[in-house]
Design a protein around this motif. Structure first.
Motif, mmCIF file in Angstrom:
data_model
loop_
_atom_site.group_PDB
_atom_site.id
_atom_site.type_symbol
_atom_site.label_atom_id
_atom_site.label_comp_id
_atom_site.label_asym_id
_atom_site.label_seq_id
_atom_site.Cartn_x
_atom_site.Cartn_y
_atom_site.Cartn_z
ATOM 1 N N MET A 1 1.540 3.413 -5.247
ATOM 2 C CA MET A 1 0.442 3.374 -4.314
ATOM 3 C C MET A 1 0.391 4.709 -3.586
ATOM 4 S SD MET A 1 -0.441 0.732 -1.202
ATOM 5 C CE MET A 1 0.096 -0.605 -2.217
ATOM 6 N N ALA A 2 -0.802 5.219 -3.359
ATOM 7 C CA ALA A 2 -0.979 6.457 -2.605
ATOM 8 C C ALA A 2 -1.081 6.120 -1.121
ATOM 9 C CB ALA A 2 -2.236 7.174 -3.071
ATOM 10 N N SER A 3 -0.348 6.860 -0.312
ATOM 11 C CA SER A 3 -0.435 6.733 1.141
ATOM 12 C C SER A 3 -0.969 8.037 1.700
ATOM 13 C CB SER A 3 0.943 6.461 1.757
ATOM 14 O OG SER A 3 1.345 5.149 1.484
ATOM 15 N N ILE A 4 -2.019 7.945 2.478
ATOM 16 C CA ILE A 4 -2.633 9.124 3.084
ATOM 17 C C ILE A 4 -2.482 8.983 4.593
ATOM 18 C CG2 ILE A 4 -4.716 10.533 3.259
ATOM 19 C CD1 ILE A 4 -5.692 8.924 0.709
ATOM 20 N N HIS A 5 -1.952 10.021 5.225
ATOM 21 C CA HIS A 5 -1.685 9.989 6.662
ATOM 22 C C HIS A 5 -2.445 11.118 7.340
ATOM 23 C CE1 HIS A 5 1.741 7.323 5.827
ATOM 24 N NE2 HIS A 5 1.938 8.115 4.790
ATOM 25 N N ILE A 109 -7.990 7.575 -6.933
ATOM 26 C CA ILE A 109 -8.999 7.605 -5.874
ATOM 27 C C ILE A 109 -8.479 8.308 -4.615
ATOM 28 C CG2 ILE A 109 -8.524 5.418 -4.708
ATOM 29 C CD1 ILE A 109 -11.605 4.983 -4.771
ATOM 30 N N ALA A 110 -7.176 8.575 -4.549
ATOM 31 C CA ALA A 110 -6.558 9.171 -3.358
ATOM 32 C C ALA A 110 -7.153 10.533 -2.974
ATOM 33 C CB ALA A 110 -5.053 9.265 -3.524
ATOM 34 N N PRO A 111 -7.389 11.456 -3.896
ATOM 35 C CA PRO A 111 -7.979 12.744 -3.483
ATOM 36 C C PRO A 111 -9.363 12.573 -2.830
ATOM 37 C CG PRO A 111 -6.992 12.961 -5.647
ATOM 38 C CD PRO A 111 -6.987 11.491 -5.309
ATOM 39 N N TYR A 112 -10.167 11.675 -3.368
ATOM 40 C CA TYR A 112 -11.475 11.395 -2.775
ATOM 41 C C TYR A 112 -11.310 10.809 -1.373
ATOM 42 C CZ TYR A 112 -15.805 8.888 -1.790
ATOM 43 O OH TYR A 112 -16.924 8.399 -1.169
ATOM 44 N N ILE A 141 -2.225 15.380 8.249
ATOM 45 C CA ILE A 141 -0.995 15.343 7.461
ATOM 46 C C ILE A 141 -1.326 14.483 6.255
ATOM 47 C CG2 ILE A 141 1.408 14.639 7.365
ATOM 48 C CD1 ILE A 141 1.464 14.906 10.430
ATOM 49 N N ALA A 142 -1.534 15.112 5.136
ATOM 50 C CA ALA A 142 -1.931 14.371 3.948
ATOM 51 C C ALA A 142 -0.742 14.280 3.010
ATOM 52 C CB ALA A 142 -3.096 15.060 3.259
ATOM 53 N N ARG A 143 -0.218 13.088 2.870
ATOM 54 C CA ARG A 143 0.891 12.852 1.950
ATOM 55 C C ARG A 143 0.444 11.751 1.003
ATOM 56 N NH1 ARG A 143 4.850 12.762 6.824
ATOM 57 N NH2 ARG A 143 3.506 11.048 7.320
#
Length: 146
Positions: A1-5, A109-112, A141-143
């Motif tokens: 799973m992608a986590s975006i912070h 879909i994470a980059p979008y 802070i993109a992780r």
């Protein structure tokens, strides 16, 4: 799973920012005007129309006034999993930090989502900053934990 912070510093009183965040049905007028064009409440959900034409159904999961934390999930055929939390805390100088985390699947879909969150962060700062003379500071802070 992608986590975006995203950690977003806003030159505004934390209570005022929290008041805008917790107003779940007014995201288009109070929190991210211009980025979100419309929002309509439908029970515990809101139907959000974004400036790029996308429409999403966001379900309110929790609104915790004591912690100044709001949690929502996106219900979609395209997205397998989407959960988000937004939490407001005080910073020095009367400013606040808005910590926004989104966990999303599928991974591609994470980059979008990351780019959309950056645009939303700028809209938040513009809408909520105390003074147009003060340049708000964006510290994303993109992780992506994949």
């Amino acid at each position: 799973m992608a986590s975006i912070h995203k950690d977003i510093i806003i030159d505004a009183n934390p209570a005022d920012v929290w008041d805008a965040v917790r107003d779940f049905g007014a995201v288009h007028t109070r929190l991210v005007p211009g980025f979100v064009l419309d929002s309509k409440l439908d029970g515990d959900a809101r139907i959000v129309t974004f400036s790029n034409g996308m429409v999403a159904r966001e379900l309110l999961v929790d609104c915790d006034d004591a912690r100044r934390r709001l949690v929502y999930a996106v219900i979609s055929e395209r997205i397998k999993q989407h959960s988000a939390s937004v939490q407001v805390s005080a910073e020095a100088g009367g400013r606040c930090r808005l910590a926004w985390t989104v966990d999303v699947l599928p991974h591609d879909i994470a980059p979008y989502m990351n780019a959309q969150m950056d645009q939303a962060a700028l809209a938040m700062q513009k809408a909520l900053a105390r003074s147009a003379k003060v340049d708000p500071v964006l510290r994303p802070i993109a992780r992506q934990n994949v």
